[in-house]
Design a protein around this motif. Structure first.
Motif, PDB file in Angstrom:
ATOM      1  N   LEU A 229      -2.578 -14.529 -49.383  1.00 37.40           N
ATOM      2  CA  LEU A 229      -3.798 -14.561 -48.597  1.00 37.40           C
ATOM      3  C   LEU A 229      -4.998 -14.697 -49.514  1.00 37.40           C
ATOM      4  N   ASP A 230      -6.070 -15.269 -48.959  1.00 34.93           N
ATOM      5  CA  ASP A 230      -7.297 -15.459 -49.728  1.00 34.93           C
ATOM      6  C   ASP A 230      -8.447 -15.630 -48.743  1.00 34.93           C
ATOM      7  N   ILE A 231      -9.655 -15.231 -49.167  1.00 40.87           N
ATOM      8  CA  ILE A 231     -10.814 -15.392 -48.291  1.00 40.87           C
ATOM      9  C   ILE A 231     -11.347 -16.818 -48.311  1.00 40.87           C
ATOM     10  N   ASP A 232     -10.832 -17.642 -49.227  1.00 37.13           N
ATOM     11  CA  ASP A 232     -11.255 -19.038 -49.317  1.00 37.13           C
ATOM     12  C   ASP A 232     -10.219 -19.916 -48.618  1.00 37.13           C
ATOM     13  N   PRO A 233     -10.584 -20.597 -47.540  1.00 40.86           N
ATOM     14  CA  PRO A 233      -9.610 -21.441 -46.845  1.00 40.86           C
ATOM     15  C   PRO A 233      -8.993 -22.513 -47.739  1.00 40.86           C
ATOM     16  N   SER A 234      -9.771 -23.027 -48.707  1.00 40.20           N
ATOM     17  CA  SER A 234      -9.230 -24.060 -49.586  1.00 40.20           C
ATOM     18  C   SER A 234      -8.118 -23.507 -50.467  1.00 40.20           C
ATOM     19  N   ALA A 235      -8.154 -22.205 -50.735  1.00 38.71           N
ATOM     20  CA  ALA A 235      -7.088 -21.588 -51.523  1.00 38.71           C
ATOM     21  C   ALA A 235      -5.771 -21.618 -50.763  1.00 38.71           C
ATOM     22  N   VAL A 236      -5.833 -21.424 -49.458  1.00 38.28           N
ATOM     23  CA  VAL A 236      -4.626 -21.463 -48.635  1.00 38.28           C
ATOM     24  C   VAL A 236      -4.000 -22.852 -48.703  1.00 38.28           C
ATOM     25  N   THR A 237      -4.818 -23.879 -48.516  1.00 38.26           N
ATOM     26  CA  THR A 237      -4.328 -25.256 -48.584  1.00 38.26           C
ATOM     27  C   THR A 237      -3.768 -25.565 -49.965  1.00 38.26           C
ATOM     28  N   ALA A 249      10.731 -24.273 -51.109  1.00 37.46           N
ATOM     29  CA  ALA A 249      11.018 -24.487 -49.692  1.00 37.46           C
ATOM     30  C   ALA A 249       9.947 -23.821 -48.834  1.00 37.46           C
ATOM     31  N   ALA A 250       9.576 -24.484 -47.751  1.00 36.54           N
ATOM     32  CA  ALA A 250       8.478 -24.001 -46.908  1.00 36.54           C
ATOM     33  C   ALA A 250       8.751 -22.623 -46.326  1.00 36.54           C
ATOM     34  N   ASP A 251      10.031 -22.276 -46.124  1.00 38.05           N
ATOM     35  CA  ASP A 251      10.343 -20.976 -45.538  1.00 38.05           C
ATOM     36  C   ASP A 251      10.319 -19.835 -46.556  1.00 38.05           C
ATOM     37  N   ARG A 252      10.002 -20.164 -47.820  1.00 31.76           N
ATOM     38  CA  ARG A 252       9.933 -19.129 -48.851  1.00 31.76           C
ATOM     39  C   ARG A 252       8.505 -18.690 -49.146  1.00 31.76           C
ATOM     40  N   ILE A 253       7.517 -19.430 -48.654  1.00 29.25           N
ATOM     41  CA  ILE A 253       6.129 -19.082 -48.954  1.00 29.25           C
ATOM     42  C   ILE A 253       5.259 -19.266 -47.723  1.00 29.25           C
ATOM     43  N   ARG A 254       4.357 -18.319 -47.525  1.00 28.00           N
ATOM     44  CA  ARG A 254       3.402 -18.390 -46.429  1.00 28.00           C
ATOM     45  C   ARG A 254       2.031 -18.039 -46.982  1.00 28.00           C
ATOM     46  N   ALA A 255       0.988 -18.724 -46.527  1.00 35.41           N
ATOM     47  CA  ALA A 255      -0.376 -18.448 -46.983  1.00 35.41           C
ATOM     48  C   ALA A 255      -1.308 -18.420 -45.789  1.00 35.41           C
ATOM     49  N   ILE A 256      -2.173 -17.401 -45.729  1.00 34.50           N
ATOM     50  CA  ILE A 256      -3.128 -17.278 -44.639  1.00 34.50           C
ATOM     51  C   ILE A 256      -4.520 -17.004 -45.184  1.00 34.50           C
ATOM     52  N   HIS A 257      -5.511 -17.309 -44.359  1.00 33.75           N
ATOM     53  CA  HIS A 257      -6.913 -17.046 -44.671  1.00 33.75           C
ATOM     54  C   HIS A 257      -7.259 -15.663 -44.141  1.00 33.75           C
TER      55      HIS A 257
END
Length: 344
Positions: A229-237, A249-257
């Motif tokens: 997680l990060d307060i910067d949306p660009s960090a999530v992307t 693999a996509a199911d091994r990592i998740r990122a949210i704002h």
């Protein structure tokens, strides 16, 4: 593409006034550089490493802004603000604007304002900038480097590093607009600590993920999954794109704002199961309150790695960890920075 860079050298007291005049002239964005200390609210928005010393406040400020240079010789379309009077007085519209006219217009507005709010005449300069010469210049100083005995960080624009052998893991990184190349001492401290506590079943949380370099390193080390997680949306992307570059693999990592200090309950709802490891490479002033609320995110035998801490603030963080019933099992220093490995 050519741009015109303007610098307005003034005082800190007059900076906001001149900023308002720039808005009136159609300048929608500018940067104010000064040595005024950050407020607590501003520091909360700097959810990453910040310079250790801004220097003493000398009462001076510089406003920097850009307008488009003379890039296209063809006839430009007419642009109107909707008011013929405003159009006549506003030299900053779409496309190229004569810098001498813009400076003269700004000086005129400053003179009018000084009648009501006296402040020293600013020094205004401008120069033509070609982004082809500087937009990627920072890349010249970012080359492959070894972080641990078996991990090498490599920018995506570099060829395979010559320093690598068959036992090395290569982490490809594109920092983009989000901080986190791994070259900073605080990131190195975190990655070194991560190496010793990651196993195949490890679930990790990265609070303030930046480019995702720490979470991706953990996954390359063999961790099961990562929640970022990060307060910067660009960090999530950027984190998810860097994960894909490293064939995670996509199911091994998740990122949210999100902001864990302000939205702790909502973030906890996103990850109801506690983590084996929580890593926070942020700031001392964020880690101190975080140490009082991170426990629900950790397993009873979990590990909390904190970095981004100036050595001069080490005692403050140490006291916070101890006051919140953490046992510090490891302290590491590199340059002017210190990191802690603690257990609940």
């Amino acid at each position: 593409m050519k741009w015109i860079q303007y610098k307005v050298h003034t005082t800190t007291d007059a900076a906001d006034i001149i900023g308002e005049l720039l808005y009136e002239l159609g300048i929608q964005g500018f940067e104010i550089s000064d040595h005024v200390p950050l407020t607590p609210e501003e520091e909360k928005q700097m959810y990453t490493d910040i310079p250790a010393d801004m220097g003493p406040d000398d009462g001076k400020a510089v406003l920097t802004f850009y307008t488009e240079g003379d890039n296209a010789p063809e006839e430009k379309e007419f642009y109107s603000t909707g008011s013929s009077l405003r159009d006549a007085a506003n030299p900053v519209q779409d496309g190229y604007q004569d810098p001498e006219e813009l400076v003269a217009s700004l000086r005129s507005r400053i003179a009018d304002m000084q009648q009501f709010c006296p402040f020293p005449d600013p020094v205004i300069t401008y120069s033509v900038q070609d982004d082809a010469q500087w937009k990627d210049k920072w890349k010249d100083s970012f080359h492959p480097f070894r972080v641990t005995d078996d991990l090498i960080v490599t920018p995506v624009w570099e060829p395979a590093p010559e320093i690598a052998d068959e036992n090395d893991t290569i982490l490809l990184i594109e920092p983009g607009s989000a901080f986190g190349t791994g070259t900073h001492e605080t990131t190195r401290l975190c990655m070194t600590s991560l190496r010793s506590c990651i196993h195949k079943d490890t679930r990790i949380m990265d609070a303030g993920c930046g480019s995702g370099i720490l979470a991706i390193a953990a996954l390359l080390y063999g961790a099961d999954s990562a929640f970022c997680l990060d307060i910067d949306p660009s960090a999530v992307t950027g984190t998810l794109e860097n994960a894909e570059r490293n064939h995670i693999a996509a199911d091994r990592i998740r990122a949210i704002h999100g902001n864990i200090l302000e939205d702790s309950a909502a973030i906890k709802a996103e990850c109801p199961e506690p983590f084996d490891v929580v890593v926070a490479n942020i700031l001392a002033d964020v880690i101190i309150p975080l140490s009082g609320m991170i426990r629900p995110f950790l397993k009873p035998d979990g590990i909390f790695i904190s970095s981004g801490i100036l050595a001069s603030r080490g005692d403050d963080v140490r006291r916070a960890l101890t006051a919140n019933h953490f046992t510090i099992v490891e302290e590491n220093t590199l340059g002017e920075w210190i990191s802690f490995v603690a257990r609940p």
